[in-house]
Design a protein around this motif. Structure first.
Motif, short mmCIF file in Angstrom:
data_model
loop_
_atom_site.label_atom_id
_atom_site.label_comp_id
_atom_site.label_asym_id
_atom_site.label_seq_id
_atom_site.Cartn_x
_atom_site.Cartn_y
_atom_site.Cartn_z
N LEU A 99 -0.36 11.01 4.71
CA LEU A 99 0.45 10.31 5.72
C LEU A 99 1.78 9.99 5.19
O LEU A 99 2.40 9.26 5.86
N SER A 100 1.72 9.54 3.86
CA SER A 100 2.99 9.04 3.42
C SER A 100 4.11 9.78 3.54
O SER A 100 5.25 9.30 3.77
N SER A 105 -10.38 8.40 5.96
CA SER A 105 -9.21 8.25 5.49
C SER A 105 -9.44 7.19 3.93
O SER A 105 -10.40 6.52 4.14
N ALA A 106 -8.58 7.49 3.45
CA ALA A 106 -8.42 6.83 2.01
C ALA A 106 -7.18 6.66 1.48
O ALA A 106 -6.14 7.30 1.65
N ARG A 139 -0.67 5.76 -1.62
CA ARG A 139 -1.04 7.17 -0.99
C ARG A 139 -2.06 6.85 0.04
O ARG A 139 -3.09 6.60 -0.35
N ARG A 140 -1.85 7.40 1.29
CA ARG A 140 -3.02 7.62 2.20
C ARG A 140 -3.10 8.97 2.68
O ARG A 140 -2.40 9.64 3.13
N LEU A 141 -4.54 9.33 2.24
CA LEU A 141 -4.86 10.83 2.87
C LEU A 141 -5.59 10.51 4.18
O LEU A 141 -6.40 9.73 4.20
N GLN A 194 11.10 11.22 0.19
CA GLN A 194 10.03 11.85 -0.62
C GLN A 194 9.39 13.12 -0.12
O GLN A 194 9.55 13.45 1.01
N VAL A 195 8.75 13.59 -1.19
CA VAL A 195 8.28 15.00 -0.77
C VAL A 195 6.70 15.16 -1.61
O VAL A 195 6.71 14.34 -2.71
N THR A 196 5.88 15.59 -0.70
CA THR A 196 4.60 15.82 -1.45
C THR A 196 4.17 17.15 -1.69
O THR A 196 4.45 17.78 -0.91
#
Length: 384
Positions: A43-44, A238-239, A244-246, A308-310
């Motif tokens: 989600l970031s 969710s965690a 960072r939130r996934l 930002q990029v994941t």
């Protein structure tokens, strides 16, 4: 720019490569899961890390209750209802089968208790109490749920009841559930901690939250499980770790044990294999773009917000970052004006394009300066 010069000065595509690194030596293996439907999102950066049949219509079971809770939270946030308000229990609500909060017919139940009865105990009876209390009938409330879903961006969801009770026309997708869950997290931070409560006692009956991640996965803080014969075992979870939130949605598993194992395994994979990288900070000059007929020959480029990029850690070494613009840029240029883009490419991910803006103002030259600039270009081809 004078019209007669346009045929001498076509717009040029300028590409500046900021980072080209050697390809990674190793590749992470693709994820596989026995879940029938799944989606994992960081989600970031709103990056989908993994998906499987995420747009297929499915039975959402008790994960439906997230929409019931959303509507209730929205009314609380707007002041249309209060936590201490009470709602009456009808015989229809009392007779609801499946998972129950164990409300009693004829009594009134506080909204604060109903919320926990839905989130922690997954009470079908509590959902009917809320639906009838807010919309007179559960059918009318289900219509509100469908309308609210469309408003929130749920493209494929149709609700027929407030609890997820089996109905052939009651359908959602894993992607829609992820969108709904993100709205709950982002829209109601004041209420979201309720999803992390692990137990709730009502009418002298104590029940545990069915979310297996809450007690076994570090950083887990919600949201909801579900199970029906048709849907199988599912979870929206969710965690959050290190900023960072996934967000994970899985469905169609065969048992509670498999749901617990798969949800933890996929979440762990997401945190382990992927990382979020800051490519540019707000206000940081990244490159210069040439300017046509400006008081300065170039203008520095920056991002309006941190970019930002994941991506997978093993793909970091193969990432390429480019500044792309059509130039030279005709003056005047306002500070903050979008005039270029930052393009980021890496294996196994779509091209990411981040807007680049002028870091400063560049006024247009006076008449004399523009004339000399035009002739200079005609003689030398230099547009600066």
């Amino acid at each position: 720019m004078p019209q007669f010069l346009r045929r001498f000065l076509p717009l040029l595509s300028a590409v500046l490569v900021l980072a080209v690194l050697a390809p990674a030596a190793a590749r992470a293996e693709a994820l596989e899961t026995p879940a029938r439907e799944a989606i994992l999102i960081d989600l970031s950066t709103h990056t989908v890390l993994f998906e499987k049949n995420s747009d297929e219509l499915m039975t959402p079971s008790s994960m439906t209750k997230l929409m019931t809770i959303y509507i209730l939270f929205e009314k609380l946030a707007k002041g249309a209802i209060k936590m201490e308000d009470t709602l009456p229990v009808s015989e229809r609500a009392w007779r609801m089968a499946g998972s129950k909060m164990f409300v009693k017919v004829g009594e009134r139940v506080a909204v604060s208790d109903l919320i926990r009865g839905i989130i922690v105990q997954s009470g079908n009876d509590a959902c009917v109490v809320v639906a009838e209390g807010l919309a007179s009938t559960e059918e009318a409330f289900a219509a509100q749920m469908t309308a609210k879903g469309k408003e929130l961006g749920l493209k494929s969801s149709t609700f027929k009841n407030a609890s997820g009770w089996p109905d052939p026309d009651h359908r959602m997708t894993a992607r829609d559930l992820s969108v709904l869950a993100e709205h709950l997290i982002e829209d109601f931070p004041q209420y979201y901690p309720l999803f992390s409560e692990t137990s709730f006692r009502y009418n002298n009956i104590n029940q545990q939250n069915r979310d297996p991640l809450l007690t076994s996965f570090p950083g887990a803080d919600g949201l909801k499980t579900g199970h029906t014969e048709d849907g199988g075992y599912g979870l929206v979870g969710s965690a959050k770790r290190d900023g960072r939130r996934l967000l994970l949605v899985i469905n169609g598993l065969n048992s509670m044990k498999e749901r617990a194992q798969e949800s933890a395994r996929i979440m762990d994979w997401g945190f382990r294999e992927f990382q979020t990288y800051t490519m540019a900070k707000k206000g940081e000059a990244l490159a210069d773009a040439k300017v046509w007929q400006g008081e300065e020959d170039s203008v520095p480029l920056t991002v309006a917000a941190d970019a930002q990029v994941t991506l997978r850690r093993v793909d970091r070494a193969a990432m390429v970052v480019k500044v792309v613009y059509d130039g030279p840029i005709p003056a005047p240029i306002a500070a903050g004006q979008q005039i270029a883009s930052l393009e980021i490419t890496a294996p196994n991910m779509p091209v990411i394009s981040v807007p680049l803006v002028a870091a400063k103002e560049v006024p247009r030259q006076g008449v004399i300066g523009r004339i000399f600039g035009s002739f200079r270009y005609l003689l030398s081809g230099d547009a600066s």
